[in-house]
Design a protein around this motif. Structure first.
Motif, short mmCIF file in Angstrom:
data_model
loop_
_atom_site.label_atom_id
_atom_site.label_comp_id
_atom_site.label_asym_id
_atom_site.label_seq_id
_atom_site.Cartn_x
_atom_site.Cartn_y
_atom_site.Cartn_z
N ILE A 142 0.87 -1.18 0.00
CA ILE A 142 0.00 0.00 0.00
C ILE A 142 0.91 1.23 0.00
CG2 ILE A 142 -1.84 1.24 1.20
CD1 ILE A 142 -2.47 -1.41 2.68
N GLY A 143 1.01 1.89 -1.12
CA GLY A 143 1.90 3.03 -1.22
C GLY A 143 1.25 4.32 -0.76
N TYR A 144 2.00 5.09 0.01
CA TYR A 144 1.58 6.47 0.30
C TYR A 144 2.71 7.38 -0.18
CZ TYR A 144 4.46 6.11 4.60
OH TYR A 144 5.49 5.93 5.50
N TYR A 145 2.33 8.47 -0.87
CA TYR A 145 3.32 9.30 -1.54
C TYR A 145 3.87 10.39 -0.62
CZ TYR A 145 2.10 7.07 -5.94
OH TYR A 145 1.89 6.14 -6.94
N LEU A 146 5.19 10.49 -0.59
CA LEU A 146 5.83 11.61 0.08
C LEU A 146 5.74 12.83 -0.83
CD1 LEU A 146 9.03 9.78 1.40
CD2 LEU A 146 6.84 10.10 2.56
N ASP A 147 5.69 14.01 -0.24
CA ASP A 147 5.49 15.25 -0.99
C ASP A 147 6.85 15.86 -1.37
OD1 ASP A 147 4.79 17.70 -2.04
OD2 ASP A 147 3.40 18.21 -0.43
N GLU A 148 7.26 15.64 -2.62
CA GLU A 148 8.56 16.13 -3.07
C GLU A 148 8.65 17.65 -3.00
OE1 GLU A 148 11.73 15.48 -6.74
OE2 GLU A 148 9.65 14.82 -6.98
N ALA A 149 7.54 18.33 -3.32
CA ALA A 149 7.54 19.79 -3.33
C ALA A 149 7.72 20.37 -1.93
CB ALA A 149 6.25 20.31 -3.95
N ALA A 150 7.42 19.57 -0.91
CA ALA A 150 7.56 20.02 0.48
C ALA A 150 8.69 19.27 1.18
CB ALA A 150 6.24 19.83 1.23
N GLY A 151 9.77 19.01 0.44
CA GLY A 151 10.95 18.37 1.03
C GLY A 151 10.74 16.92 1.40
N TRP A 152 9.91 16.22 0.62
CA TRP A 152 9.60 14.80 0.85
C TRP A 152 8.92 14.57 2.21
CZ3 TRP A 152 9.67 12.31 -3.47
CH2 TRP A 152 10.64 12.54 -4.44
N SER A 153 8.11 15.52 2.63
CA SER A 153 7.40 15.37 3.90
C SER A 153 6.23 14.41 3.75
CB SER A 153 6.90 16.73 4.40
OG SER A 153 5.97 17.28 3.49
N MET A 154 5.71 13.98 4.89
CA MET A 154 4.61 13.03 4.94
C MET A 154 3.35 13.77 5.37
SD MET A 154 4.60 9.44 7.07
CE MET A 154 6.28 9.09 6.56
#
Length: 518
Positions: free
Chosen positions: A226-238
């Motif tokens: 089950i993948g959840y995406y880290l936010d690259e635009a926000a410094g790979w935040s969760m």
């Protein structure tokens, strides 16, 4: 003399004929055996072997890495290439890339493996004290004996003390399981957690991008990723809304049982802040998920203001309502400042597990007899290092600081260099040992990759290897947002080598983008 030689000739000839006949006879037998074997079908074939093993993929040791090994062999044989050497930036193998071992760790290992050295005046007393402590937990005072399946008791006690110093909360050595690197412990835990078929099949939430250990293990155990995406635009935040989207979508087709958090991140290098960790714990509590905290890079923090917070400490600080949550945390001697990848030292601390489940977990690890004792010794030195005032302290502190300072310098150098190149963007490498730059590939390059049957970023990485001799891992091996392309590169080579790598990259990227410009 002549007559003796003449009499010897028939004998020699007979012996040669016999050897020739024997050789021919063996060849006939082998040929016959080979012929009969080709007629007999193989019991195990690609069609009937375990399908889950075929599904597994492990990008950090994939085809591009294999090709890098071939290029090294070709160079060794004198082949002419457009580069003098192959620089392997695909994996976090510190010593292979030039990092020197920590003296204290190797001294304690030497003393433990050859106890007669305890009588030598060439080793410091604190190293001898650690070796004696290790040996006191070994059968017959030998590290060649099997240890307990969960690890040598005095070392587990020292791990518990280390965790207590780090977090400020008690740790029970009976909840600690030592393992052959964190990876083996993670795999054992996952194997215990997953079960079911159809909609009841267990699912485990993992970050995207992720470390391929997780996707490969879940595929092997026939569990759902089950993948959840880290936010690259926000410094790979969760972000919690993304976690909620992911788990709600997954519940339509499987049973989510756990969430994996890699902090500091691999391959993305982010370091979670305190509030982010609290949000994740609250989410896991609401959704009734087992927390799996991969914290093997906890010593590797570089960003200004960033700090490592263990999930166990934060959970304990959150008070009532969170104290019965199931959590397994992992640490390793392969990363940090130690870099002892080949010794395979690691541990898992598992809290709040059902007692019967924990018994099953220990039964599972007992089937492997015990983790390597040398890896356990390396962990002893990591959690029970020289203390101020002890003879090894100054050398140990100096060596540790040198490793971490160099990593800090390289983290900054790599991220800034990538981010300054047209067509490339790279977030700050806050921690861990890798950069994960994004490459904005032209449409023609994407089309060319598809034409040759490759993922676009894999094609880019292969070209980088073939033209400049630098081995990196395509982002597609870690999963990524569709339509984005990345690669992972370790920051472990020396500063001089890293500068060489970055120069090779600039030259390659400029030429590649010119070749495929839209």
């Amino acid at each position: 003399m002549y007559s003796r030689l003449a009499r010897a000739v028939p004998t020699i000839t007979t012996q040669l004929e016999r050897r020739t006949q024997d050789k021919l006879f063996r060849q006939v037998i082998m040929a016959s055996a080979g012929a009969s074997q080709t007629k007999r079908p193989k019991v195990v074939t690609l069609q009937n072997m375990n399908p889950h093993v075929k599904t597994m993929e492990y990008a950090v040791r994939g085809p591009i890495v294999i090709r890098a090994g071939e290029l090294e062999q070709e160079l060794a044989k004198g082949a002419k290439k457009p580069f003098a050497d192959v620089i392997k930036c695909n994996i976090g193998d510190a010593h292979a890339l030039g990092q020197k071992p920590i003296t204290f760790i190797r001294q304690v290992i030497a003393l433990s493996t050859y106890p007669e050295l305890l009588n030598s005046d060439q080793f410091p007393e604190d190293a001898k004290e650690r070796a004696r402590r290790v040996l006191s937990g070994c059968k017959n005072q030998s590290v060649g004996s099997y240890s307990e399946s969960v690890g040598i008791a005095p070392i587990r006690n020292d791990i518990a003390s280390f965790i207590e110093r780090r977090d400020g909360f008690p740790s029970d050595p009976n909840q600690i399981v030592m393992c052959a690197g964190a990876s083996e412990g993670i795999r054992s835990l996952l194997k215990c957690l997953v079960s079911g078929e159809g909609k009841d099949r267990s699912g485990v939430m993992i970050p995207i991008p992720q470390y391929p250990l997780y996707s490969a293990s879940l595929a092997e155990f026939d569990a759902v990723q089950i993948g959840y995406y880290l936010d690259e635009a926000a410094g790979w935040s969760m972000k919690v809304p993304e976690l909620e989207r992911s788990v709600n979508e997954a519940r339509k087709h499987c049973n989510p049982v756990a969430i994996v958090i890699i902090n500091p991140g691999n391959p993305t290098g982010q370091v979670l802040d305190l509030e982010n960790i609290k949000d994740i714990i609250r989410f896991a509590q609401r959704e009734n998920l087992f927390l799996i905290a991969d914290e093997v890079y906890q010593e590797n923090i570089y960003a200004k203001g960033a700090k490592f917070h263990s999930f166990k400490k934060v959970l304990r600080e959150m008070g009532e309502g969170f104290q019965t949550m199931e959590l397994a945390s992992f640490y390793s001697t392969s990363k940090g400042f130690m870099g002892e990848c080949g010794l395979r030292g690691g541990y898992m601390e598992a809290i709040n597990l059902d007692s019967e489940v924990f018994a099953m977990l220990k039964k599972l690890v007992s089937a492997k007899l015990c983790p390597t004792t040398l890896g356990q010794i390396a962990m002893e030195c990591t959690v029970n290092p020289p203390r101020e005032g002890e003879p090894s302290y100054e050398t140990f502190a100096k060596e540790k600081r040198a490793v971490l300072d160099a990593l800090h310098e390289k983290a900054k150098l790599v991220a800034e260099t990538f981010d300054a190149v047209d067509g490339v963007s790279c977030n700050e490498v806050m921690g861990a040992m890798y950069s994960f730059p994004r490459v904005h590939l032209p449409k023609k390059a994407i089309a060319k990759a598809k034409e040759v049957g490759m993922e676009p970023d894999a094609y880019y990485c292969l070209r980088f290897l073939e033209e400049k001799g630098v081995c990196v891992v395509a982002g597609s091996g870690f999963c990524q947002v569709d339509g984005t392309y990345h690669f992972r590169m370790t920051i472990l080579p020396s500063v001089e080598k890293i500068k060489d790598v970055m120069q090779r990259f600039r030259e390659f990227h400029s030429k590649f983008m010119e070749e495929f410009k839209d």
